[in-house]
Design a protein around this motif. Structure first.
Motif, PDB file in Angstrom:
ATOM      1  N   ASP A  94     -24.450 -19.027  42.160  1.00 33.07           N
ATOM      2  CA  ASP A  94     -25.496 -18.006  42.360  1.00 33.07           C
ATOM      3  C   ASP A  94     -26.386 -17.850  41.137  1.00 33.07           C
ATOM      4  N   GLY A  95     -26.140 -18.652  40.097  1.00 32.66           N
ATOM      5  CA  GLY A  95     -26.988 -18.629  38.905  1.00 32.66           C
ATOM      6  C   GLY A  95     -26.491 -17.734  37.788  1.00 32.66           C
ATOM      7  N   SER A  96     -25.400 -17.003  38.013  1.00 34.29           N
ATOM      8  CA  SER A  96     -24.899 -16.097  36.968  1.00 34.29           C
ATOM      9  C   SER A  96     -24.079 -16.874  35.947  1.00 34.29           C
ATOM     10  N   THR A  97     -24.129 -16.396  34.704  1.00 41.99           N
ATOM     11  CA  THR A  97     -23.391 -17.049  33.617  1.00 41.99           C
ATOM     12  C   THR A  97     -21.979 -16.474  33.510  1.00 41.99           C
ATOM     13  N   LEU A  98     -21.143 -17.136  32.689  1.00 49.33           N
ATOM     14  CA  LEU A  98     -19.754 -16.705  32.511  1.00 49.33           C
ATOM     15  C   LEU A  98     -19.471 -16.432  31.037  1.00 49.33           C
ATOM     16  N   TYR A  99     -18.223 -15.945  30.775  1.00 44.60           N
ATOM     17  CA  TYR A  99     -17.821 -15.643  29.402  1.00 44.60           C
ATOM     18  C   TYR A  99     -18.047 -16.842  28.480  1.00 44.60           C
ATOM     19  N   LEU A 100     -17.644 -18.017  28.945  1.00 46.63           N
ATOM     20  CA  LEU A 100     -17.699 -19.201  28.095  1.00 46.63           C
ATOM     21  C   LEU A 100     -19.127 -19.494  27.644  1.00 46.63           C
ATOM     22  N   THR A 101     -20.067 -19.359  28.573  1.00 51.54           N
ATOM     23  CA  THR A 101     -21.470 -19.625  28.240  1.00 51.54           C
ATOM     24  C   THR A 101     -21.975 -18.671  27.173  1.00 51.54           C
ATOM     25  N   ARG A 102     -21.649 -17.401  27.350  1.00 49.51           N
ATOM     26  CA  ARG A 102     -22.137 -16.395  26.404  1.00 49.51           C
ATOM     27  C   ARG A 102     -21.411 -16.502  25.061  1.00 49.51           C
ATOM     28  N   ASP A 103     -20.109 -16.836  25.095  1.00 50.32           N
ATOM     29  CA  ASP A 103     -19.376 -17.019  23.841  1.00 50.32           C
ATOM     30  C   ASP A 103     -19.909 -18.214  23.054  1.00 50.32           C
ATOM     31  N   LEU A 104     -20.342 -19.259  23.766  1.00 46.95           N
ATOM     32  CA  LEU A 104     -20.947 -20.410  23.094  1.00 46.95           C
ATOM     33  C   LEU A 104     -22.221 -19.990  22.376  1.00 46.95           C
ATOM     34  N   ALA A 105     -23.061 -19.225  23.068  1.00 52.78           N
ATOM     35  CA  ALA A 105     -24.297 -18.737  22.442  1.00 52.78           C
ATOM     36  C   ALA A 105     -23.992 -17.868  21.234  1.00 52.78           C
ATOM     37  N   ASN A 106     -22.888 -17.129  21.303  1.00 51.83           N
ATOM     38  CA  ASN A 106     -22.534 -16.230  20.204  1.00 51.83           C
ATOM     39  C   ASN A 106     -22.048 -16.997  18.979  1.00 51.83           C
ATOM     40  N   ILE A 107     -21.292 -18.083  19.180  1.00 49.06           N
ATOM     41  CA  ILE A 107     -20.870 -18.906  18.037  1.00 49.06           C
ATOM     42  C   ILE A 107     -22.097 -19.462  17.322  1.00 49.06           C
ATOM     43  N   ILE A 108     -23.036 -19.959  18.095  1.00 44.49           N
ATOM     44  CA  ILE A 108     -24.252 -20.526  17.491  1.00 44.49           C
ATOM     45  C   ILE A 108     -25.033 -19.436  16.765  1.00 44.49           C
ATOM     46  N   LYS A 109     -25.098 -18.262  17.345  1.00 46.12           N
ATOM     47  CA  LYS A 109     -25.764 -17.119  16.708  1.00 46.12           C
ATOM     48  C   LYS A 109     -25.115 -16.803  15.361  1.00 46.12           C
ATOM     49  N   ARG A 110     -23.785 -16.770  15.335  1.00 41.41           N
ATOM     50  CA  ARG A 110     -23.075 -16.425  14.101  1.00 41.41           C
ATOM     51  C   ARG A 110     -23.223 -17.525  13.051  1.00 41.41           C
ATOM     52  N   GLU A 111     -23.243 -18.771  13.490  1.00 42.83           N
ATOM     53  CA  GLU A 111     -23.478 -19.859  12.541  1.00 42.83           C
ATOM     54  C   GLU A 111     -24.863 -19.719  11.925  1.00 42.83           C
ATOM     55  N   ASN A 112     -25.848 -19.391  12.739  1.00 41.78           N
ATOM     56  CA  ASN A 112     -27.220 -19.213  12.231  1.00 41.78           C
ATOM     57  C   ASN A 112     -27.339 -18.007  11.313  1.00 41.78           C
ATOM     58  N   GLU A 113     -26.467 -17.029  11.485  1.00 45.51           N
ATOM     59  CA  GLU A 113     -26.470 -15.848  10.616  1.00 45.51           C
ATOM     60  C   GLU A 113     -25.831 -16.138   9.262  1.00 45.51           C
ATOM     61  N   GLY A 114     -25.198 -17.297   9.120  1.00 44.87           N
ATOM     62  CA  GLY A 114     -24.642 -17.692   7.827  1.00 44.87           C
ATOM     63  C   GLY A 114     -23.174 -17.386   7.623  1.00 44.87           C
ATOM     64  N   PHE A 115     -22.453 -17.068   8.694  1.00 40.34           N
ATOM     65  CA  PHE A 115     -21.022 -16.818   8.541  1.00 40.34           C
ATOM     66  C   PHE A 115     -20.279 -18.135   8.316  1.00 40.34           C
ATOM     67  N   ASP A 116     -19.315 -18.093   7.397  1.00 38.18           N
ATOM     68  CA  ASP A 116     -18.470 -19.258   7.141  1.00 38.18           C
ATOM     69  C   ASP A 116     -17.254 -19.281   8.066  1.00 38.18           C
ATOM     70  N   TYR A 117     -16.807 -18.087   8.445  1.00 39.39           N
ATOM     71  CA  TYR A 117     -15.614 -17.966   9.282  1.00 39.39           C
ATOM     72  C   TYR A 117     -15.909 -17.036  10.457  1.00 39.39           C
ATOM     73  N   ASN A 118     -15.333 -17.380  11.597  1.00 36.73           N
ATOM     74  CA  ASN A 118     -15.576 -16.644  12.832  1.00 36.73           C
ATOM     75  C   ASN A 118     -14.219 -16.407  13.486  1.00 36.73           C
ATOM     76  N   PHE A 119     -13.671 -15.204  13.327  1.00 37.63           N
ATOM     77  CA  PHE A 119     -12.313 -14.907  13.770  1.00 37.63           C
ATOM     78  C   PHE A 119     -12.335 -14.038  15.028  1.00 37.63           C
ATOM     79  N   TYR A 120     -11.602 -14.486  16.043  1.00 40.42           N
ATOM     80  CA  TYR A 120     -11.477 -13.732  17.287  1.00 40.42           C
ATOM     81  C   TYR A 120     -10.058 -13.181  17.397  1.00 40.42           C
ATOM     82  N   VAL A 121      -9.905 -11.871  17.429  1.00 37.54           N
ATOM     83  CA  VAL A 121      -8.604 -11.255  17.651  1.00 37.54           C
ATOM     84  C   VAL A 121      -8.493 -10.963  19.148  1.00 37.54           C
ATOM     85  N   VAL A 122      -7.812 -11.853  19.852  1.00 29.26           N
ATOM     86  CA  VAL A 122      -7.719 -11.787  21.320  1.00 29.26           C
ATOM     87  C   VAL A 122      -6.324 -12.253  21.728  1.00 29.26           C
ATOM     88  N   ALA A 123      -5.769 -11.667  22.788  1.00 30.54           N
ATOM     89  CA  ALA A 123      -4.403 -11.960  23.219  1.00 30.54           C
ATOM     90  C   ALA A 123      -4.210 -13.434  23.588  1.00 30.54           C
TER      91      ALA A 123
END
Length: 545
Positions: free
Chosen positions: A295-324
């Motif tokens: 139906d054209g809607s995106t999923l968690y994985l798609t948005r999380d991918l965009a977020n990793i790229i966003k954080r890399e562009n922001e200059g973070f060296d480490y990206n830690f996810y506290v998730v079960a």
């Protein structure tokens, strides 16, 4: 203590002509000295027997001014007994320093945790995530990282269309005004209980309307998002948890759409016959997964991918996810896709953890029978007021300490079977026990006017406490490396046991002047270590209980 261990390693390396590292120096049981070196490692390098190498080490190093004596044990252990006053001076200097001997790291680190969903109250399942994430950000800051903590809210996707459609069907403006979270969640549960396939399809359409920028859908979504953030802030403030920034999936939703097109152009993604988009992995252990629905809607994985790229562009060296641990596969797939998109300048890590099980049973938010986080916080306060009929001056802080320690003292990968009786015990391995030990030490200082000073000679009980205090920097280093606050929590429990043994056997106020000064110095250092240790766990150190 690391500095003394390194000093011994350097002296041994020079004396033996063999490589000796910091980690080669062991901490034996008390009767076997303060530190020990197993000469077996050097034996293979030097082509000699461990016993001969141990004898050489003893002959060469027993003249060191900070070594009281050296003994050889077993097949080739060199046991060092240090001058007690020398070691105490080193420990106290370290405790009094700004970093308290903790190894300082470099790098910009983002720590993502909590991440509740829009229009749903946090439940008991969020408890461990919140306290783990908060402790990890505190530990990493103390270890020198430039930390940004982020609350990345689940504010995009199908579930939000369900809330909006539920509001369109049954919404009550007065109820929303009086208790917005209660009403939003009531609508979400009702829709899940009563909706047939046609109603669910309509809910999905409302979700798509949000993505398409429909005015009514966006207005309701923004209203529900604001109400959710304001509701959750009360719980965060109560738990003394603060974020450097609050974002959400909606922030990267547009970029996620662009990445789908980019992935298709590069051949990373493929389009299925029904119009959905998916990714296949070279690693056979990673199953293919959908990136975009039909139906054209995106999923968690798609948005999380965009977020990793966003954080890399922001200059973070480490990206830690506290998730079960339930999301282990998701993050393996996410990191694999990010690699295909050329993400190389940021190190992403999933800091997983086991689940929390209350004695009362399981949780199911879609059925509406959840135990909210707020319920648990209230219960903790009430039980802290009741326990042992004590006069507790700050039941809120004691209840919080019980909850946090119970969640942090168990190693991350393990599940927790939570018990109120264990959590609120004042007698042993619990948050209130740590708080009470810290308060007891402060009470002693208030009753004496003596200044702490390294006067006189340490007896065995006092020196046992010195050595336990000396372990603090390395315990924190290990906790930071493992991303596991349990290493600090369990150390503080052991330290408190040693302190309470000292307290019961070594009088302070009624002792001779030299003894009193020395013991006051010990208590001052115990307070410094436990104040900082409790802070790293997010537990409040109190003045009175």
């Amino acid at each position: 203590m690391k500095k003394v261990k390194q000093n011994l390693a350097d002296e041994l390396e020079e004396a033996l002509g063999a490589e000796v590292n910091l980690n080669d120096i062991e901490v034996p049981d008390g009767e076997h000295g303060d530190f020990a070196y197993p000469a077996m490692k050097a034996a293979s390098e030097l082509g000699d027997s461990p016993r001969n190498i141990a004898e050489k080490a003893k002959d060469t190093l027993e003249e060191l001014d900070f070594v009281e004596k050296i003994e050889i044990a077993g097949p080739g252990y060199v046991n060092f007994f240090l001058d007690k006053k020398f070691y105490a001076e080193k420990v106290f200097e370290t405790v009094d320093s700004e970093d308290m001997g903790v190894e300082q790291k470099d790098g910009n680190a983002l720590v993502e945790f909590s991440s509740p969903n829009l229009a749903k109250p946090m439940h008991v399942g969020h408890l461990r995530n919140n306290v783990l994430g908060d402790s990890i950000q505190r530990m990493m800051r103390f270890a020198g990282y430039d930390v940004t903590s982020e609350n990345y809210i689940g504010d995009w996707g199908t579930k939000h269309g369900q809330v909006i459609y539920g509001y369109k069907l049954w919404g009550d403006e007065q109820k929303f005004h009086e208790a917005p979270m209660d009403h939003m969640y009531e609508l979400y549960v009702k829709l899940n209980q009563e909706a047939d396939e046609e109603m669910q399809e309509t809910a999905r359409e409302w979700s798509k309307k949000i993505e398409d920028g429909d005015n009514e859908a966006v207005e309701l979504w923004e209203r529900f998002r604001k109400a959710t953030i304001e509701y959750n802030e009360v719980d965060y403030e109560r738990m003394n948890i603060h974020f450097d920034r609050v974002t959400g999936e909606s922030v990267v939703a547009e970029h996620a759409e662009e990445l789908i097109e980019e992935g298709l152009e590069k051949g990373i993604f493929e389009k299925d016959d029904d119009g959905s988009v998916y990714v296949e992995f070279e690693d056979e252990d990673l199953p293919s997964t959908i990136i975009k629905r039909s139906d054209g809607s995106t999923l968690y994985l798609t948005r999380d991918l965009a977020n990793i790229i966003k954080r890399e562009n922001e200059g973070f060296d480490y990206n830690f996810y506290v998730v079960a641990t339930e999301q282990n596969l998701h993050f393996k797939q996410l990191f694999a896709v990010a690699k295909q998109f050329g993400v190389e300048d940021i190190v992403s890590e999933h800091i997983s953890y086991g689940l929390l099980h209350l004695e009362d049973g399981s949780i199911s938010s879609s059925k509406g029978n959840i135990i909210t986080l707020r319920d648990v916080l209230d219960e903790a306060k009430e039980k802290a007021e009741e326990v042992d009929e004590r006069e507790i001056g700050n039941a809120e802080a004691v209840g919080q300490g019980a909850l946090k320690y119970a969640n942090l003292s168990v190693s991350r990968p393990k599940d927790i079977e939570f018990s109120w009786d264990r959590a609120l015990s004042f007698e042993g391995d619990s948050g209130p026990y740590l708080q009470y030990s810290n308060v007891r030490a402060k009470s002693i200082l208030r009753k004496t006017d003596a200044d702490g000073e390294l006067a006189g000679e340490f007896n065995e009980e006092e020196y046992r406490l010195v050595k336990k205090l000396g372990e603090f920097p390395e315990k924190v280093d290990n906790a930071v490396e493992a991303r596991d606050p349990a290493k600090i929590a369990n150390y503080l429990s052991g330290l408190s046991e040693v302190f309470n043994s000292f307290y019961h056997s070594q009088p302070v106020i009624d002792s001779e002047e030299e003894d009193r000064k020395r013991r006051v110095a010990l208590i001052e250092n115990f307070i410094s270590v436990t104040d900082k240790g409790l802070d790293l766990l997010g537990i409040e150190a109190l003045e009175e209980m």
